[in-house]
Design an enzyme around this catalytic site. Structure first.
Site, short mmCIF file in Angstrom:
data_model
loop_
_atom_site.label_atom_id
_atom_site.label_comp_id
_atom_site.label_asym_id
_atom_site.label_seq_id
_atom_site.Cartn_x
_atom_site.Cartn_y
_atom_site.Cartn_z
CG ASP A 166 -49.43 -23.72 8.05
OD1 ASP A 166 -48.96 -24.60 8.52
OD2 ASP A 166 -50.78 -23.53 7.92
CG HIS A 194 -53.05 -26.23 7.48
ND1 HIS A 194 -51.97 -25.87 7.95
CD2 HIS A 194 -53.73 -27.14 8.27
CE1 HIS A 194 -51.94 -26.43 9.04
NE2 HIS A 194 -52.98 -27.35 9.35
P1 NAD Z 1 -59.90 -33.15 19.55
O1 NAD Z 1 -60.26 -34.55 19.02
O2 NAD Z 1 -59.36 -32.82 20.75
O3 NAD Z 1 -61.28 -32.20 19.45
C1 NAD Z 1 -62.31 -32.21 18.13
C2 NAD Z 1 -63.81 -32.27 18.87
O4 NAD Z 1 -64.45 -32.07 17.93
C3 NAD Z 1 -64.08 -33.20 19.90
O5 NAD Z 1 -64.48 -32.60 21.03
C4 NAD Z 1 -65.19 -34.04 18.90
O6 NAD Z 1 -66.16 -34.45 19.77
C5 NAD Z 1 -65.80 -32.75 18.09
N1 NAD Z 1 -66.52 -32.99 16.93
C6 NAD Z 1 -66.39 -34.18 16.47
N2 NAD Z 1 -67.27 -33.98 15.26
C7 NAD Z 1 -67.92 -32.94 15.76
C8 NAD Z 1 -69.25 -32.16 14.94
N3 NAD Z 1 -69.98 -32.85 14.02
N4 NAD Z 1 -69.67 -30.99 15.51
C9 NAD Z 1 -69.20 -30.51 16.58
N5 NAD Z 1 -67.97 -31.15 17.20
C10 NAD Z 1 -67.56 -32.11 16.81
O7 NAD Z 1 -59.06 -32.23 18.14
P2 NAD Z 1 -58.41 -30.92 18.11
O8 NAD Z 1 -56.92 -31.12 18.61
O9 NAD Z 1 -59.07 -29.79 18.93
O10 NAD Z 1 -58.26 -30.40 16.52
C11 NAD Z 1 -59.51 -30.30 15.85
C12 NAD Z 1 -59.38 -30.00 14.51
O11 NAD Z 1 -58.16 -29.03 14.17
C13 NAD Z 1 -58.54 -31.39 13.70
O12 NAD Z 1 -59.09 -31.50 12.53
C14 NAD Z 1 -57.04 -30.90 13.52
O13 NAD Z 1 -56.46 -31.65 12.50
C15 NAD Z 1 -57.25 -29.45 13.15
N6 NAD Z 1 -55.99 -28.66 13.39
C16 NAD Z 1 -55.97 -27.69 12.27
C17 NAD Z 1 -55.00 -26.73 12.42
C18 NAD Z 1 -54.69 -25.83 11.52
O14 NAD Z 1 -53.49 -25.02 11.48
N7 NAD Z 1 -55.45 -25.59 10.60
C19 NAD Z 1 -54.06 -26.86 13.31
C20 NAD Z 1 -54.29 -27.72 14.69
C21 NAD Z 1 -55.36 -28.68 14.32
C1 LMR Z 2 -50.77 -28.60 12.51
O1 LMR Z 2 -50.69 -28.06 11.72
O2 LMR Z 2 -50.22 -28.63 13.59
C2 LMR Z 2 -52.27 -29.13 12.47
O3 LMR Z 2 -52.84 -28.88 11.25
C3 LMR Z 2 -52.40 -30.57 13.13
C4 LMR Z 2 -51.70 -31.29 12.00
O4 LMR Z 2 -52.62 -32.58 11.66
O5 LMR Z 2 -50.63 -31.32 11.68
#
Ligand code: NAD
Ligand code: LMR
Length: 339
Positions: A166, A194
């Site tokens: 962000d 967030h």
């Molecule tokens: P993705 O689905 O591509 O990958 C997630 C992975 O986590 C998968 O491989 C899945 O098998 C694994 N997983 C699920 N449960 C698990 C566990 N108990 N232990 C270990 N691994 C496990 O998702 P992504 O796009 O990589 O996103 C991951 C997370 O990050 C999501 O919750 C998404 O919303 C979040 N995210 C946060 C931000 C932020 O700014 N804070 C930004 C983008 C995404």
């Molecule tokens: C983002 O900010 O792009 C991530 O947290 C993914 C989402 O769910 O918005």
């Protein structure tokens, strides 16, 4: 030749969960290339995912080998938290379900919060006590709170949630509006969750022009835009990426995770602060025991919340809204964990 000394630092242990997922795919290269922990710091990587993803993870391990990068000393793919977290120095908790179009991040709470309880317990048992834990998986703030709660032997200051994406979005939007490169804009703050209640605040931000720092508010000179369109765009940017890509942000999220951890590891620059979700100590009248994004400076791997910033009545109202949402998420998380 005999007199030449071949010395290299001892590897640190770095864990990435959700290692077979899309954020990890971008993050792992940064870690292996030395852009987070430094170009002289070897690393042992531990990759945790769930059992059905072990085949995919094997492919990621092959690619890591094929990078042929000298800092990467060992790679362990596993579905078992014990070898994953054993003696960990730095942990990226990414593994969890991402949201789909039309969902709010808090809609993920019931599905994801249990993961962070289990991983908190595992960190408590196996990781180093000074481990640095960055929670990326959503809802990141509340997941970080729960994780810390279940790891009582690790100081709560060692758990942070990612709002750096962000911050990066806000910095890029301000730079584009002013017409300068993004590195010229500093000290924009992300307050709170967030989520779409976060408050991106440019009131303390500066822009460098001709080697002098000027207030961003003066450079933009449009309070209606700063308090309206700017705030809403950043609040809804994650949803906009999902609507366009049909998947949540990954490249930019991985870059932000690297930025967050690098600053935590090496410290912030003089006169500069960054935003991180940290356990609230009551600063700025924010309720304690929620993970709230705040401006911090970092030295010797420890953050200090920036104190004394003036909070306008407009900002106060925004801080209260996002604080309330975090208290509600905390109550919901506790209810889920008691089921
Ligand atoms: P993705 O689905 O591509 O990958 C997630 C992975 O986590 C998968 O491989 C899945 O098998 C694994 N997983 C699920 N449960 C698990 C566990 N108990 N232990 C270990 N691994 C496990 O998702 P992504 O796009 O990589 O996103 C991951 C997370 O990050 C999501 O919750 C998404 O919303 C979040 N995210 C946060 C931000 C932020 O700014 N804070 C930004 C983008 C995404
Ligand atoms: C983002 O900010 O792009 C991530 O947290 C993914 C989402 O769910 O918005």
């Amino acid at each position: 030749w005999n007199s030449l000394q071949c010395t290299q630092a001892k590897p640190i242990t770095v864990v990435v969960t959700g290692a077979a997922g899309q954020i990890a795919y971008s993050l792992l290269y940064q870690l292996a290339a030395g852009s987070v922990f430094g170009e002289d710091q070897p690393i042992d990587l531990r990759l945790l995912d769930i059992p059905p993803m072990m085949g995919v993870l094997e492919g990621v391990v092959m690619e890591l080998q094929d990078l042929a990068l000298p800092l990467l000393k060992n790679v362990l793919p596993t579905a078992d938290p014990e070898p994953a977290f054993k003696d960990a120095d730095a942990v990226f908790l990414v593994g969890s379900m991402p949201r789909k179009e039309g969902m709010e991040r808090k809609d993920l709470l019931a599905a994801n919060v249990k993961i962070f309880k289990v991983q908190g317990e595992a960190l408590d048992k196996f990781a180093k006590k000074d481990v640095k834990v960055l929670v990326v998986g959503n809802p990141a703030n509340t997941n970080a709170l729960i994780c810390s709660h279940y790891a009582p032997s690790i100081p709560k200051e060692n758990f942070t949630a990612m709002t750096r994406l962000d911050q990066n979005r806000a910095q890029a939007a301000l730079a584009s509006r002013i017409g300068v490169s993004v590195d010229k804009v500093k000290n924009v703050i992300i307050w709170g969750n967030h989520s779409s209640t976060q408050y991106p605040d440019a009131a303390h931000a500066t822009v460098e022009k001709d080697c002098v720092a000027h207030p961003v508010s003066k450079a933009i000179n449009d309070d209606a835009w700063l308090n309206g369109e700017f705030v809403e765009t950043i609040q809804k940017r994650g949803a906009a990426v999902i609507a366009a890509r049909k998947m949540s942000s990954a490249m930019s999220a991985a870059k932000a995770a690297g930025d967050h951890m690098r600053d935590w590891w090496f410290g912030t620059k003089p006169n500069q602060f960054v935003s991180m979700g940290v356990v609230s100590d009551g600063s700025y009248g924010i309720p304690k025991d929620v993970v709230f994004s705040l401006p911090v400076t970092i030295k010797d791997k420890k953050y200090t919340i920036v104190q004394g910033l003036e909070i306008s009545s407009h900002a106060r109202a925004k801080l209260d809204i996002t604080a309330k949402e975090l208290e509600e998420e905390r109550a919901e998380a506790n209810a889920v964990l008691q089921q």
